[in-house]
Design a protein around this motif. Structure first.
Motif, mmCIF file in Angstrom:
data_model
loop_
_atom_site.group_PDB
_atom_site.id
_atom_site.type_symbol
_atom_site.label_atom_id
_atom_site.label_comp_id
_atom_site.label_asym_id
_atom_site.label_seq_id
_atom_site.Cartn_x
_atom_site.Cartn_y
_atom_site.Cartn_z
ATOM 1 N N ARG A 78 0.816 -1.219 0.000
ATOM 2 C CA ARG A 78 0.000 0.000 0.000
ATOM 3 C C ARG A 78 0.845 1.262 0.000
ATOM 4 O O ARG A 78 0.385 2.319 -0.441
ATOM 5 N N ARG A 79 2.084 1.164 0.487
ATOM 6 C CA ARG A 79 2.954 2.348 0.451
ATOM 7 C C ARG A 79 3.390 2.678 -0.972
ATOM 8 O O ARG A 79 3.850 3.781 -1.242
ATOM 9 N N PHE A 85 -9.667 9.120 -2.389
ATOM 10 C CA PHE A 85 -11.020 8.591 -2.177
ATOM 11 C C PHE A 85 -12.060 9.657 -2.491
ATOM 12 O O PHE A 85 -11.810 10.853 -2.332
ATOM 13 N N LYS A 89 -11.537 10.755 3.092
ATOM 14 C CA LYS A 89 -10.971 9.997 4.214
ATOM 15 C C LYS A 89 -9.842 10.770 4.906
ATOM 16 O O LYS A 89 -8.744 10.274 5.107
ATOM 17 N N LEU A 90 -10.162 11.996 5.298
ATOM 18 C CA LEU A 90 -9.192 12.788 6.074
ATOM 19 C C LEU A 90 -9.519 12.655 7.553
ATOM 20 O O LEU A 90 -10.647 12.315 7.920
ATOM 21 N N LEU A 91 -8.514 12.911 8.392
ATOM 22 C CA LEU A 91 -8.732 12.895 9.849
ATOM 23 C C LEU A 91 -9.077 14.309 10.287
ATOM 24 O O LEU A 91 -8.242 15.212 10.216
ATOM 25 N N ARG A 94 -7.062 16.382 12.951
ATOM 26 C CA ARG A 94 -5.657 16.720 12.719
ATOM 27 C C ARG A 94 -5.566 17.790 11.642
ATOM 28 O O ARG A 94 -6.435 17.891 10.781
ATOM 29 N N LEU A 102 0.878 11.920 7.248
ATOM 30 C CA LEU A 102 0.611 10.583 7.797
ATOM 31 C C LEU A 102 1.328 9.430 7.063
ATOM 32 O O LEU A 102 1.944 8.580 7.728
ATOM 33 N N PRO A 103 1.304 9.399 5.712
ATOM 34 C CA PRO A 103 2.012 8.286 5.049
ATOM 35 C C PRO A 103 3.502 8.269 5.364
ATOM 36 O O PRO A 103 4.117 7.200 5.418
ATOM 37 N N VAL A 105 4.880 9.488 8.219
ATOM 38 C CA VAL A 105 5.007 9.066 9.621
ATOM 39 C C VAL A 105 4.912 7.544 9.707
ATOM 40 O O VAL A 105 5.704 6.879 10.376
ATOM 41 N N VAL A 106 3.933 7.016 8.982
ATOM 42 C CA VAL A 106 3.708 5.567 8.967
ATOM 43 C C VAL A 106 4.947 4.837 8.444
ATOM 44 O O VAL A 106 5.317 3.774 8.938
ATOM 45 N N GLY A 108 7.941 5.931 8.674
ATOM 46 C CA GLY A 108 9.100 6.198 9.518
ATOM 47 C C GLY A 108 10.092 7.169 8.900
ATOM 48 O O GLY A 108 11.284 7.090 9.156
ATOM 49 N N HIS A 111 11.933 13.584 10.673
ATOM 50 C CA HIS A 111 11.132 14.779 10.893
ATOM 51 C C HIS A 111 11.384 15.858 9.834
ATOM 52 O O HIS A 111 10.461 16.427 9.279
ATOM 53 N N ARG A 150 -1.855 13.953 0.150
ATOM 54 C CA ARG A 150 -1.502 12.805 0.999
ATOM 55 C C ARG A 150 -1.167 11.588 0.138
ATOM 56 O O ARG A 150 -0.267 10.818 0.463
#
Lengths: 222, 303
Positions: A78-79, A85, A89-91, A94, A102-103, A105-106, A108, A111, A150
């Motif tokens: 999936r990466r 969508f 499908k946003l949070l 945040r 987010l992708p 962060v997921v 790794g 920063h 995103r």
């Protein structure tokens, strides 16, 4: 890049959403997937991201054989696929920045890299300067562009979009579609499911048409 | 490696932030866990203190011999001297019947009632300290032997008392252990339930993270940290509760021990055991969230 061989998807309730579908999408190609609602467009996209598993047939995405992909490999598949969508499908709790990050962060990513790439992605969709806002304060078109930022922020080789312009007016829809065209020019393989044939004429890309779970047009290029 | 640690630190801080943003829920959960952890710990402390107290008494559980009423003072003193010769006896004290009565009058406050009696109802008595008295078999054998002496009408020791007390203490210790196990299960249930709620509340977020390539470990991590932190905070609350209870009990216990003329003082939770309580709290929290996550997270998949 994406190859379906005789893929059938039958849901537990017995509904056969895809029937013996074979198709091929080459690297760096852009393809439109059309069909009436319920024709199987969403199912086809869900098979590519392994949200659903095929009942029969073989699926290869970016050289991964999805029929034999172990569960723990699914996140890495999936990466490699950015997904846009219809409902974004946003949070909503945040900021725009955190949503787009987010992708990364997921995955790794560090920063400093994250910050730089999020800005680049937001710049590309024309939302630089809105990273501190919350998605709920943005318009529908802007929210969709956050979703696109995103989807592309970790530079995936494949970009999927499921009715990305479904809730937008014609002008905004054109802007969004042009964005997908640009990403395709940068070398991303793009597959857009839509029922809006207007874009197809405008962008002049290959069209695949689904009807009742069968592919009736455009399985291969040319 | 640095990146890995940074990520964990980020999740830890995020979990702390999440708890700080919901102070009401955090306080309620922490209080419930705190009370649950404090109960068995307090019971353990009480039995531990009782055991130490009884060990203190044990050292010189003296034997009191009440002599035959018709034995005169000279005979009684002779018996006391004779018993003092025995190797098992480290000290022997003769208590005159009149002196005993005087002391009883003074201590009991029944002077007026006692004055109405004709003569002295008390016999002469001898108090013996036994050597090797921690060996209860030996002490009870001595007791039987002394009771058999024709001049002795009753031999009494705190020994039976000590035995009963010790049996009660060991029963209470077993009870504390059982209670601790039951309440540990309760802590796990409490925390796993709050984690379950957190998972349900963040369902959309979990789905999105899974859709964009978050691994199971990534999704799991914040919940594990949150469970661990809840257990840890609960344990801190337990610690505070215990310290408060000991503070409140300290005064009365000192008073009681002064009345009994002993040097006994309430001993609190040593640092090592306090840290153990914290560790247990955190560990239980981790186990609980691991359990909740295992049961609920795999069911949340994108559709």
């Amino acid at each position: 890049m994406i190859r379906f061989s005789q893929v059938t998807k039958r849901y537990p309730n017995g509904h056969e959403a895809l029937k013996q579908v074979s198709l091929f999408i080459d690297r760096q190609e852009m393809v439109f997937l059309i069909g009436h609602s319920g024709a199987g467009k969403s199912t086809l996209l869900k098979l590519i991201t392994r949200v659903e598993r095929s009942t029969r047939g073989q699926l290869i995405v970016n050289e991964r054989n999805l029929t034999r992909l172990p569960r723990r490999q699914v996140p890495y598949l999936r990466r490699e696929i950015g997904v846009v969508f219809q409902d974004h499908k946003l949070l909503n709790d945040r900021t725009v920045f955190d949503n787009v990050a987010l992708p990364l962060v997921v995955a790794g990513v560090g920063h400093r890299d994250t910050s730089r790439r999020v800005r680049a992605a937001l710049d590309k969709v024309g939302l630089l300067g809105k990273e501190r806002l919350f998605p709920i304060t943005l318009s529908g078109g802007e929210q969709q562009r956050v979703g696109i930022a995103r989807a592309v922020v970790n530079r995936p080789p494949i970009l999927l979009a499921d009715e990305p312009t479904g809730n937008l007016d014609a002008e905004l829809s054109d802007e969004i579609m042009d964005l997908f065209g640009q990403f395709n020019q940068y070398g991303v393989t793009v597959l857009v499911a839509t029922h809006d044939r207007r874009h197809i004429a405008r962008l002049g890309k290959r069209v695949m048409e689904l009807s009742d779970g069968s592919l009736i047009q455009g399985a291969e290029e040319g | 490696m640095t990146a890995y640690l940074t990520r964990h630190l980020q999740v830890l801080l995020a979990s702390i932030g999440q708890m700080a943003r919901n102070p009401g829920a955090t306080v309620m959960t922490a209080a419930a866990i705190g009370v649950t952890l404090a109960l068995p710990t307090l019971l353990y402390l009480i039995t531990d203190n009782l055991e130490r107290a009884s060990a203190g008494f044990d050292k010189g559980a003296p034997v009191t011999l009440f002599l035959r009423k018709d034995l005169d003072k000279a005979g009684a003193q002779a018996l006391a001297r004779r018993l003092a010769q025995r190797p098992e006896v480290t000290a022997s004290r003769f208590i005159d019947a009149d002196a005993a009565l005087a002391e009883f009058k003074q201590r009991s406050g029944l002077a007026a009632a006692l004055d109405m009696l004709e003569g002295n109802p008390l016999p002469h008595s001898v108090v013996l300290d036994l050597s090797a008295d921690e060996h209860t078999d030996f002490a009870s054998r001595m007791l039987e032997e002394l009771e058999a002496d024709p001049d002795v009408s009753l031999a009494q020791s705190d020994l039976q008392w000590m035995r009963r007390l010790r049996a009660i203490v060991s029963l209470a210790q077993r009870g504390a252990l059982l209670l601790a196990i039951l309440l540990a299960v309760a802590v796990v249930v409490i925390i796993s339930n709050t984690i379950r709620l957190a998972i349900v509340n963040r369902r959309d977020e979990i789905v999105i993270i899974k859709l964009i390539g978050g691994t199971d470990a990534f999704v799991r991590r914040p919940f594990l940290y949150s469970g661990f932190l809840q257990g840890l905070v609960g344990a801190v609350v337990a610690w505070v509760l215990i310290a408060g209870c000991l503070y409140l009990l300290g005064g009365p216990v000192d008073e009681l021990s002064r009345l009994y003329g002993t040097e006994f003082r309430l001993v609190g939770l040593p640092l090592r055991d306090a840290l153990l309580v914290l560790l247990c709290g955190g560990l239980l929290g981790w186990v609980a969230s691991r359990w909740a996550v295992g049961r609920h997270l795999s069911r949340i998949e994108p559709r």
